[in-house]
Scaffold this motif. Structure first.
Motif, PDB file in Angstrom:
ATOM      1  N   UNK A  90       6.541  -5.926  -1.483  1.00 12.69           N
ATOM      2  CA  UNK A  90       6.816  -4.642  -1.819  1.00 12.69           C
ATOM      3  C   UNK A  90       5.620  -4.406  -1.553  1.00 12.69           C
ATOM      4  N   UNK A  91       4.370  -5.356  -2.425  1.00  8.21           N
ATOM      5  CA  UNK A  91       2.984  -4.946  -2.504  1.00  8.21           C
ATOM      6  C   UNK A  91       2.431  -4.261  -1.247  1.00  8.21           C
ATOM      7  N   UNK A  92       2.368  -5.124  -0.128  1.00  6.12           N
ATOM      8  CA  UNK A  92       2.107  -4.995   1.492  1.00  6.12           C
ATOM      9  C   UNK A  92       2.916  -3.651   2.062  1.00  6.12           C
TER      10      UNK A  92
ATOM     11  N   UNK B  19      -0.996  -3.159   2.326  1.00  6.77           N
ATOM     12  CA  UNK B  19      -2.426  -4.584   2.033  1.00  6.77           C
ATOM     13  C   UNK B  19      -2.810  -5.491   3.508  1.00  6.77           C
ATOM     14  N   UNK B  20      -4.084  -5.187   3.300  1.00  5.31           N
ATOM     15  CA  UNK B  20      -4.682  -5.883   4.822  1.00  5.31           C
ATOM     16  C   UNK B  20      -5.240  -7.509   4.691  1.00  5.31           C
ATOM     17  N   UNK B  21      -6.050  -7.956   3.093  1.00  3.62           N
ATOM     18  CA  UNK B  21      -6.193  -8.734   2.741  1.00  3.62           C
ATOM     19  C   UNK B  21      -4.952  -9.571   1.875  1.00  3.62           C
ATOM     20  N   UNK B  22      -4.964 -10.808   2.003  1.00  4.27           N
ATOM     21  CA  UNK B  22      -5.148 -11.751   0.692  1.00  4.27           C
ATOM     22  C   UNK B  22      -5.091 -12.910   1.218  1.00  4.27           C
ATOM     23  N   UNK B  23      -5.467 -13.827   0.106  1.00  3.91           N
ATOM     24  CA  UNK B  23      -5.293 -15.602  -0.570  1.00  3.91           C
ATOM     25  C   UNK B  23      -3.872 -15.855  -0.912  1.00  3.91           C
TER      26      UNK B  23
ATOM     27  N   UNK C  82      -4.648 -10.386   6.675  1.00  3.83           N
ATOM     28  CA  UNK C  82      -5.093 -11.619   6.767  1.00  3.83           C
ATOM     29  C   UNK C  82      -4.433 -12.505   5.090  1.00  3.83           C
ATOM     30  N   UNK C  83      -4.943 -13.043   5.900  1.00  6.59           N
ATOM     31  CA  UNK C  83      -4.464 -14.080   4.639  1.00  6.59           C
ATOM     32  C   UNK C  83      -4.940 -16.020   4.803  1.00  6.59           C
ATOM     33  N   UNK C  84      -6.319 -15.771   3.653  1.00 11.99           N
ATOM     34  CA  UNK C  84      -6.873 -16.712   3.343  1.00 11.99           C
ATOM     35  C   UNK C  84      -6.405 -17.632   2.378  1.00 11.99           C
ATOM     36  N   UNK C  85      -6.186 -19.096   3.173  1.00 12.97           N
ATOM     37  CA  UNK C  85      -5.134 -20.776   2.625  1.00 12.97           C
ATOM     38  C   UNK C  85      -6.712 -21.660   2.737  1.00 12.97           C
TER      39      UNK C  85
ATOM     40  N   UNK D 241      -7.681  -3.692   2.030  1.00 12.65           N
ATOM     41  CA  UNK D 241      -6.457  -3.461   0.255  1.00 12.65           C
ATOM     42  C   UNK D 241      -6.504  -5.219   0.160  1.00 12.65           C
ATOM     43  N   UNK D 242      -6.617  -5.910  -0.287  1.00 12.79           N
ATOM     44  CA  UNK D 242      -6.781  -6.746  -0.938  1.00 12.79           C
ATOM     45  C   UNK D 242      -5.904  -7.224  -2.218  1.00 12.79           C
TER      46      UNK D 242
END
Length: 208
Positions: free
Chosen positions: A44-46, A51-55, A78-81, A5-6
């Protein structure tokens, strides 16, 4: 396995936006889009959507780490920066909340991320400052990238693998642009002998 879930914290017209919509479709994932962007909305969205992934750029990590309503997550995210490496203090606080931070490198000319940091479990034992240094190191190629090197911009010779000799990052692969639109001079300057010269400075570590 559970599909990802991105959460979209980046605009879809950004370079990352070119790849993640297709990637999420390929794996049958769910896209969560935001109309506004702040820490409370993200948290709130997480919680609401799992949510499992975001940037997020380092400034986003800092916002999440210092949000007054920030609380430990019920599941890892998981968060990609990318861009500048996040400071050790921000990285420590963000990960303490339950985010799993990874760092990558890419450009618009490469259709987004092309190399990343492949985290090794044994590195988890290191102090936060050392982990931050390791997360800032990227070099593991993605599928569309054939070769990565750091070279002397004048001679094209690879720099020493000592972690301190500076050179220009050059890339070669199927995801590199064909050239700059109606700008043959800029294209000729950046594309040499099959390599794309990024204009970015880098080093190669002994274990790179």
């Amino acid at each position: 396995p559970k599909q990802p879930v991105y959460l979209w914290t980046l605009p879809m017209f950004h370079a990352n936006g070119w790849s993640f919509p297709w990637g999420m479709a390929a794996v049958g994932g769910t896209n969560i889009c935001l109309r506004k962007f702040d820490a409370a909305t993200i948290y709130g969205a997480i919680r609401k959507h799992g949510v499992t992934h975001m940037c997020g750029a380092p400034v986003v990590l800092n916002m999440l780490a210092n949000a007054p309503d920030g609380a430990s997550l019920s599941h890892p995210v998981q968060i990609l920066t990318a861009g500048a490496p996040p400071p050790a203090a921000v990285l420590f606080r963000t990960e303490a909340l339950g985010f799993v931070v990874s760092h990558g490198y890419g450009l618009t000319e490469t259709a987004g991320l092309v190399v990343s940091c492949a985290w090794k479990p044994q590195w988890n034992r290191f102090p936060a400052t050392e982990r931050a240094k390791l997360k800032a190191r990227q070099g593991v190629r993605l599928a569309g990238m054939a070769e990565v090197d750091v070279v002397d911009p004048d001679s094209g010779v690879s720099v020493k693998r000592d972690g301190s000799s500076l050179g220009e990052i050059v890339l070669r692969g199927g995801c590199i642009m064909l050239g700059y639109l109606k700008d043959p001079a800029a294209t000729s300057k950046s594309m040499k002998n099959g390599w794309f010269y990024t204009g970015d400075v880098g080093v190669i570590h002994p274990d790179g």
